[in-house]
Structures are given as structure tokens and as C-alpha cells.
Scaffold this motif. Structure first.
Motif, PDB file in Angstrom:
ATOM      1  N   TRP A 139      15.420  16.610 -11.144  1.00  0.00           N
ATOM      2  CA  TRP A 139      14.571  15.960 -10.063  1.00  0.00           C
ATOM      3  C   TRP A 139      13.666  15.088 -10.641  1.00  0.00           C
ATOM      4  O   TRP A 139      13.591  13.842 -10.080  1.00  0.00           O
ATOM      5  CB  TRP A 139      13.596  17.168  -9.422  1.00  0.00           C
ATOM      6  N   VAL A 140      13.203  15.102 -11.848  1.00  0.00           N
ATOM      7  CA  VAL A 140      12.194  14.268 -12.428  1.00  0.00           C
ATOM      8  C   VAL A 140      12.663  12.833 -12.815  1.00  0.00           C
ATOM      9  O   VAL A 140      12.264  11.857 -12.374  1.00  0.00           O
ATOM     10  CB  VAL A 140      11.312  15.109 -13.842  1.00  0.00           C
ATOM     11  N   ASN A 141      14.033  13.175 -13.453  1.00  0.00           N
ATOM     12  CA  ASN A 141      14.780  12.147 -13.916  1.00  0.00           C
ATOM     13  C   ASN A 141      15.194  11.287 -12.684  1.00  0.00           C
ATOM     14  O   ASN A 141      15.205   9.898 -12.892  1.00  0.00           O
ATOM     15  CB  ASN A 141      15.786  12.312 -14.727  1.00  0.00           C
ATOM     16  N   GLU A 142      15.591  11.781 -11.684  1.00  0.00           N
ATOM     17  CA  GLU A 142      15.992  11.248 -10.285  1.00  0.00           C
ATOM     18  C   GLU A 142      14.789  10.511  -9.836  1.00  0.00           C
ATOM     19  O   GLU A 142      15.027   9.227  -9.329  1.00  0.00           O
ATOM     20  CB  GLU A 142      16.628  12.148  -9.389  1.00  0.00           C
TER      21      GLU A 142
ATOM     22  N   ALA B 144      11.099   3.636 -10.427  1.00  0.00           N
ATOM     23  CA  ALA B 144      11.482   2.498 -11.063  1.00  0.00           C
ATOM     24  C   ALA B 144      12.074   1.338 -10.531  1.00  0.00           C
ATOM     25  O   ALA B 144      11.850   0.292 -10.723  1.00  0.00           O
ATOM     26  CB  ALA B 144      12.331   2.712 -12.628  1.00  0.00           C
ATOM     27  N   TYR B 145      13.351   1.589  -9.921  1.00  0.00           N
ATOM     28  CA  TYR B 145      13.928   0.782  -8.780  1.00  0.00           C
ATOM     29  C   TYR B 145      13.004   0.033  -7.835  1.00  0.00           C
ATOM     30  O   TYR B 145      12.983  -1.225  -7.906  1.00  0.00           O
ATOM     31  CB  TYR B 145      14.959   1.396  -8.186  1.00  0.00           C
ATOM     32  N   TYR B 146      12.209   0.985  -7.083  1.00  0.00           N
ATOM     33  CA  TYR B 146      11.164   0.333  -6.290  1.00  0.00           C
ATOM     34  C   TYR B 146      10.225  -0.557  -6.873  1.00  0.00           C
ATOM     35  O   TYR B 146       9.948  -1.737  -6.285  1.00  0.00           O
ATOM     36  CB  TYR B 146      10.473   1.668  -5.455  1.00  0.00           C
ATOM     37  N   LEU B 147       9.675  -0.260  -7.900  1.00  0.00           N
ATOM     38  CA  LEU B 147       8.548  -1.079  -8.244  1.00  0.00           C
ATOM     39  C   LEU B 147       9.186  -2.450  -9.184  1.00  0.00           C
ATOM     40  O   LEU B 147       8.615  -3.383  -9.327  1.00  0.00           O
ATOM     41  CB  LEU B 147       7.795  -0.394  -9.400  1.00  0.00           C
ATOM     42  N   ARG B 148      10.414  -2.158  -9.717  1.00  0.00           N
ATOM     43  CA  ARG B 148      11.230  -3.196 -10.179  1.00  0.00           C
ATOM     44  C   ARG B 148      11.329  -4.384  -9.336  1.00  0.00           C
ATOM     45  O   ARG B 148      11.372  -5.463  -9.429  1.00  0.00           O
ATOM     46  CB  ARG B 148      12.543  -2.894 -11.070  1.00  0.00           C
TER      47      ARG B 148
ATOM     48  N   LEU C 139      15.828   6.295 -18.859  1.00  0.00           N
ATOM     49  CA  LEU C 139      15.946   6.665 -17.339  1.00  0.00           C
ATOM     50  C   LEU C 139      17.435   7.214 -17.221  1.00  0.00           C
ATOM     51  O   LEU C 139      17.709   7.606 -16.256  1.00  0.00           O
ATOM     52  CB  LEU C 139      16.111   5.232 -16.529  1.00  0.00           C
ATOM     53  N   GLY C 140      18.288   6.911 -18.363  1.00  0.00           N
ATOM     54  CA  GLY C 140      19.825   7.582 -18.312  1.00  0.00           C
ATOM     55  C   GLY C 140      20.437   6.800 -17.303  1.00  0.00           C
ATOM     56  O   GLY C 140      21.812   7.273 -17.133  1.00  0.00           O
ATOM     57  N   GLU C 141      20.197   5.497 -17.180  1.00  0.00           N
ATOM     58  CA  GLU C 141      21.196   4.612 -16.452  1.00  0.00           C
ATOM     59  C   GLU C 141      20.807   3.090 -16.836  1.00  0.00           C
ATOM     60  O   GLU C 141      19.569   2.776 -17.111  1.00  0.00           O
ATOM     61  CB  GLU C 141      21.188   4.725 -14.941  1.00  0.00           C
ATOM     62  N   ARG C 142      21.645   2.339 -16.282  1.00  0.00           N
ATOM     63  CA  ARG C 142      21.127   0.825 -16.611  1.00  0.00           C
ATOM     64  C   ARG C 142      19.822   0.339 -15.726  1.00  0.00           C
ATOM     65  O   ARG C 142      20.021   0.745 -14.823  1.00  0.00           O
ATOM     66  CB  ARG C 142      22.418  -0.047 -16.317  1.00  0.00           C
ATOM     67  N   CYS C 143      19.202  -0.371 -16.322  1.00  0.00           N
ATOM     68  CA  CYS C 143      17.885  -0.957 -15.545  1.00  0.00           C
ATOM     69  C   CYS C 143      17.955  -2.207 -15.743  1.00  0.00           C
ATOM     70  O   CYS C 143      16.913  -2.974 -15.321  1.00  0.00           O
ATOM     71  CB  CYS C 143      16.516  -0.162 -16.064  1.00  0.00           C
ATOM     72  N   ASP C 144      18.778  -3.055 -16.183  1.00  0.00           N
ATOM     73  CA  ASP C 144      18.758  -4.302 -16.401  1.00  0.00           C
ATOM     74  C   ASP C 144      19.279  -5.197 -15.219  1.00  0.00           C
ATOM     75  O   ASP C 144      20.347  -5.958 -15.205  1.00  0.00           O
ATOM     76  CB  ASP C 144      19.606  -5.052 -17.648  1.00  0.00           C
TER      77      ASP C 144
ATOM     78  N   ASP D  46      16.935  -2.201 -22.517  1.00  0.00           N
ATOM     79  CA  ASP D  46      18.027  -1.444 -23.219  1.00  0.00           C
ATOM     80  C   ASP D  46      17.680   0.041 -23.088  1.00  0.00           C
ATOM     81  O   ASP D  46      16.627   0.360 -23.917  1.00  0.00           O
ATOM     82  CB  ASP D  46      18.102  -1.794 -24.796  1.00  0.00           C
ATOM     83  N   ASP D  47      18.217   0.680 -22.285  1.00  0.00           N
ATOM     84  CA  ASP D  47      17.761   2.243 -22.081  1.00  0.00           C
ATOM     85  C   ASP D  47      17.872   3.057 -23.451  1.00  0.00           C
ATOM     86  O   ASP D  47      17.423   4.206 -23.458  1.00  0.00           O
ATOM     87  CB  ASP D  47      18.657   2.947 -20.740  1.00  0.00           C
ATOM     88  N   ARG D  48      18.670   2.614 -24.244  1.00  0.00           N
ATOM     89  CA  ARG D  48      19.094   3.353 -25.516  1.00  0.00           C
ATOM     90  C   ARG D  48      17.674   3.441 -26.336  1.00  0.00           C
ATOM     91  O   ARG D  48      17.672   4.147 -27.370  1.00  0.00           O
ATOM     92  CB  ARG D  48      20.150   2.775 -26.433  1.00  0.00           C
ATOM     93  N   GLN D  49      16.755   2.424 -26.096  1.00  0.00           N
ATOM     94  CA  GLN D  49      15.668   2.276 -26.883  1.00  0.00           C
ATOM     95  C   GLN D  49      14.324   2.926 -26.204  1.00  0.00           C
ATOM     96  O   GLN D  49      14.357   2.637 -25.250  1.00  0.00           O
ATOM     97  CB  GLN D  49      15.106   0.877 -27.213  1.00  0.00           C
ATOM     98  N   PRO D  50      13.679   3.866 -26.687  1.00  0.00           N
ATOM     99  CA  PRO D  50      12.602   4.615 -26.028  1.00  0.00           C
ATOM    100  C   PRO D  50      11.811   3.741 -25.207  1.00  0.00           C
ATOM    101  O   PRO D  50      11.235   2.884 -25.713  1.00  0.00           O
ATOM    102  CB  PRO D  50      11.967   5.543 -26.989  1.00  0.00           C
ATOM    103  N   PHE D  51      11.569   4.132 -23.776  1.00  0.00           N
ATOM    104  CA  PHE D  51      10.521   3.670 -23.283  1.00  0.00           C
ATOM    105  C   PHE D  51      10.919   2.079 -22.855  1.00  0.00           C
ATOM    106  O   PHE D  51       9.892   1.502 -21.947  1.00  0.00           O
ATOM    107  CB  PHE D  51       9.239   3.658 -23.757  1.00  0.00           C
ATOM    108  N   LEU D  52      11.913   1.622 -23.278  1.00  0.00           N
ATOM    109  CA  LEU D  52      12.114  -0.032 -22.789  1.00  0.00           C
ATOM    110  C   LEU D  52      12.108  -0.135 -21.368  1.00  0.00           C
ATOM    111  O   LEU D  52      11.916  -1.047 -20.823  1.00  0.00           O
ATOM    112  CB  LEU D  52      13.181  -0.306 -23.612  1.00  0.00           C
ATOM    113  N   CYS D  53      13.078   0.778 -20.790  1.00  0.00           N
ATOM    114  CA  CYS D  53      13.496   0.554 -19.399  1.00  0.00           C
ATOM    115  C   CYS D  53      12.240   0.824 -18.395  1.00  0.00           C
ATOM    116  O   CYS D  53      12.044   0.298 -17.345  1.00  0.00           O
ATOM    117  CB  CYS D  53      14.512   1.668 -18.989  1.00  0.00           C
ATOM    118  N   ALA D  54      11.349   1.725 -18.997  1.00  0.00           N
ATOM    119  CA  ALA D  54       9.992   2.109 -18.147  1.00  0.00           C
ATOM    120  C   ALA D  54       9.308   0.852 -18.368  1.00  0.00           C
ATOM    121  O   ALA D  54       8.630   0.658 -17.195  1.00  0.00           O
ATOM    122  CB  ALA D  54       9.334   3.199 -18.776  1.00  0.00           C
TER     123      ALA D  54
END
Length: 432
Positions: free
Chosen positions: A56-59, A65-69, A204-209, A229-237
Motif C-alpha cells: 500500500w505504501v509503495n502504491e 508522485a504522479y499527482y505532484l509531478r 518507486l518501482g516503476e518508470r517516473c520519467d 532513473d529509479d535504479r538510483q536511490p531517491f532520484l524518482c522522488a
């Protein structure tokens, strides 16, 4: 029953030393919300927090993140502009300037309490918007929910319809101005939690670009922006919640294209190969500074012993003595900072012994201080000078100085300082 009062004062939040701590509330801000106490807020959500599964937390993080992006890349400062065409500084280039005079009281109430309280509240609001992450064409394509081109076209038509409704209606808020205040305040807090590296924001576990605006007709479902790049910690956030003070453009194909731009803070004072700019999260954890856009960026400094200062916008000397980065013997030596480096000088009561290559105890000085030697000025002055001057001149610093042909009356600063202090204190003792 909510009693909403007008808040006329300016609210400044004090930064916290740890993200788990609750930020202090202003009395006026408390008056603008519910009549519940903070304990009531905690009790209301206690069961939900306890039952909050990692899934739930991840979802929830993905939806928020989508809404604020969408706010970061598509909205604009509604306080001063009536159309995005007139905007001088987009939100992805920096938080609103000037900052909000008053934070949205409800966001502040929940997000200053804890991260989970903030996430739960923001998630509830994000799901009430017209355009939601689950309905975005990009998400549907990447998740495999869309099987063919026809389904993709239908999904895109539906997505664009929701996007127009969201742009016009600003649901679930009372107009665009409140939504702007709400989403800006939410971005402040989520960016702050990102800088504090809350573990649930690491990936995030998914693409955020993407810019949360349905399918990009030019780039498709992925822009391959290296900052996302979600593979790098905290980059998507950071990409979703924070502006980028190093690379303030909407999109970059490579980081090298960012370093080559003149709006890169590291551009002017470095050669092309050394214009790398970075934002260290551990140095940007103060909420008030984040709100005001006062970021600590790091640039490369070519001179050893220098580091970048965001305050002055240039490379400054590292004081190894204050930071305890020196190798001086704390018992016998004192650290003396120099440009790009440091020197070790003998402490009061010690003189450098060339044979032993270390600072040794000055017995004559100690005897003078304790009063255990006889004060016969005629003979003792000669003895003191014959002892101090040769000992000082025998140091490596003086010997090297004299070998280079310098005049004996012009001593290096560190050596002359040691000699002067020793001589003055001895002579003061003699004359008393």
C-alpha cells in the motif's frame, strides 16, 4: 464538523533535525483546522498506519508522485499569472518565488505530524482528482494493460479528456488557487522527506520519467531523462517532488547536456570537463531553506584543499583545523590553517627539535613561568636569546627559508609567530 477560519498571518516553519519529529505549529494555524487535538489525529489514523502494508505504501507513493509531478511540470504560479504562456519561471525550475505566504493548513497539519500521516492524507486527495495515475496512458502501456494500438488510442482519448477536466475543474479543491497552494505545500513536505531519505521514497518501482500528462507524442511512454532513473536511490522522488537547482530545464537527454548550459551553477567557474553539479541530500534537510529555494549544490574545485560554497558561489578554502582533518599532535602541536592546506606549529612551551623532528618541551620557558630560575636580567637575557633564536632558526621551516636567500629579518608567518610569542612571554616575565 470543520470550522474553517481565515488565517491572516504568515507562517514560518522551523526545520527539524530529524524527519520523524513533528514540526511545531503556529496557534493561528491550529485555529484554522479541526478542533481535534494532535492526539485525536494520531488516534484516527493509528489503525490504518498499523495496517499499512509495504504494497500500500509503495502504491500510495506512486500515486502521490504522479499527482505532484503533474503540478511540477504542467501547472504554474496561479498567484501572479493567468496563463502558462506568461510564466517567467516554471515550477520545474524552482519552487514558487516568492514562497507561499501561508502553507495550506490541512497539508501542514498532517504532513508535519509524520511521513505516514502525510502520505495517507495526500493519497486520499490525489485519488479524488480528475486525472489519476491509474488512468494515464503511459502507465497503462507500461503495465501491459493496453494490448494493441487501438486500445492505446482509446486510452489516450480517455486520458486527454480527464486531463482537460482536471485542468478546468481543479477537483477536489475550491478553485485553481487553492489547488496551487495545496500542491505546492505538499511538494514542500514531500521534497523535505526525500532530502531526509525516508526509506519508503528510495524507489518507486516503476518508470517516473514522464510529466504526468498522458502520452508524449514526441518521446512516447518514456523520456529516458537521466534525472529520473529509479535504479538510483531517491532520484524518482526528487524528480517528482523537488525542483532541480543544478539542471533546471524540463528535459535532458544526458547530464552532459546539462553541464554545458550556462544556467548550470557550476558553469562559470570551471573548465568544461569540471562542470559537474550535484545536490547532496544530507546538506539540504532544512524545510525553511527548501521552501525559500536556498539549495546547497556541490561543484568540482580544481585546487586541492578547496570546496564549493553555495553561499558565495565559488570555491573556498577548507579549514582542516576546524574540521579536525589535520595530522598535528594535539599534545605538542597546534594546527595553523593555510590556503588549500595546513601547517603544524609547536604549542606554547615547546620548540621544534631538528634531530628528533618533533616538538619538544622548552624547559627554560617552563622554569621561567614557574619562577624556579633566578631573575638576573643581565645574564638571563643573553641566555634566553641564545637559547630561543638558534633553536628557532634550526627548524626546517627557517632553514629552508634562509637557504633560499631571504633576508633574516623577514621570517615566515608560522615560524615568526612561534618565536615572537616565546620571546615576548619570557621578556615579560623577566621585566616583572
Amino acid at each position: 464538523m470543520r470550522l474553517v477560519a481565515a488565517v491572516a498571518c504568515c507562517v514560518l516553519l522551523a526545520g527539524s533535525t530529524a524527519w520523524q519529529e513533528r514540526l511545531p505549529q503556529e496557534e493561528e494555524l491550529e485555529a484554522g483546522g479541526d478542533n481535534q487535538t494532535e492526539q485525536d489525529y494520531q488516534d484516527d489514523y493509528a489503525a490504518q498506519w498499523a495496517a499499512a502494508s509495504p504494497q500500500w505504501v509503495n502504491e500510495a507513493v506512486r500515486d502521490v508522485a504522479y499527482y505532484l509531478r503533474s503540478h511540477k511540470f504542467n501547472d504554474y504560479d496561479r498567484r501572479f499569472f493567468t496563463s502558462p504562456a506568461n510564466v517567467t519561471k516554471p515550477l520545474y525550475a524552482g519552487f514558487p518565488d516568492p514562497p507561499l505566504r501561508t502553507l495550506h493548513w490541512e497539508v501542514n497539519k498532517y504532513c508535519s505530524a509524520s511521513f505516514l500521516s502525510c502520505l495517507h492524507y495526500l493519497h486520499e486527495k490525489a485519488l479524488q482528482a480528475e486525472l489519476r495515475r491509474a488512468e494515464d496512458t503511459v502507465v497503462l502501456v507500461l503495465s501491459g494493460a493496453v494490448k494493441d494500438e487501438q486500445q492505446e488510442d482509446e486510452a489516450e482519448l480517455a486520458c486527454q479528456k480527464h486531463r482537460r477536466l482536471d485542468w478546468v475543474g481543479a477537483q477536489p479543491f475550491h478553485g485553481h488557487l487553492e489547488r496551487f497552494q495545496w500542491r505546492t505545500t505538499a511538494s514542500y513536505f514531500m521534497c523535505w522527506y526525500t532530502m531526509h531519505e525516508v526509506p519508503d521514497l528510495a524507489a518507486l518501482g516503476e518508470r517516473c520519467d514522464n510529466h504526468a500528462s498522458c502520452m508524449d507524442s514526441w518521446r512516447g511512454p518514456a523520456s529516458y531523462d537521466p534525472r529520473a532513473d529509479d535504479r538510483q536511490p531517491f532520484l524518482c522522488a526528487a524528480y517528482s517532488f523537488c525542483p532541480d537547482p543544478c539542471c533546471p530545464d524540463r528535459h535532458y537527454d544526458t547530464l552532459a547536456s546539462c553541464w554545458a548550459r550556462e544556467d548550470n551553477p557550476c558553469y562559470s567557474d570551471a573548465p568544461p570537463e569540471s562542470r559537474v553539479c550535484s545536490v547532496q541530500r544530507s546538506r539540504n534537510t532544512d524545510l525553511v531553506s527548501i521552501i525559500r529555494g536556498m539549495w546547497n549544490v556541490s561543484c568540482s574545485c580544481l585546487r586541492p584543499g578547496f570546496e564549493w560554497s553555495s553561499r558565495f558561489g565559488l570555491c573556498v578554502d577548507v579549514n582542516e583545523c576546524i574540521r579536525n582533518l589535520h595530522s598535528c599532535d594535539e599534545k605538542t602541536q597546534a594546527c595553523f590553517n593555510t590556503p588549500g592546506s595546513f601547517e603544524c606549529i609547536c604549542r606554547w612551551g615547546f620548540l621544534y627539535n631538528k634531530e628528533q623532528k618533533q616538538c619538544v618541551r622548552n624547559d627554560l620557558l617552563m622554569a621561567a613561568e614557574t619562577g624556579s630560575i633566578e631573575k638576573k636580567k643581565g645574564s638571563i637575557v643573553k641566555k634566553i636569546l641564545s637559547y630561543i633564536v638558534p633553536s628557532a632558526i634550526q627548524t626546517d621551516l627557517f632553514s629552508e627559508y634562509f637557504k633560499n636567500g631571504h633576508q633574516s629579518t623577514r621570517f615566515p608567518l608560522t615560524a615568526s609567530l612561534t618565536l615572537s610569542l616565546t620571546t615576548c612571554k619570557l621578556l615579560k616575565y623577566i621585566m616583572t
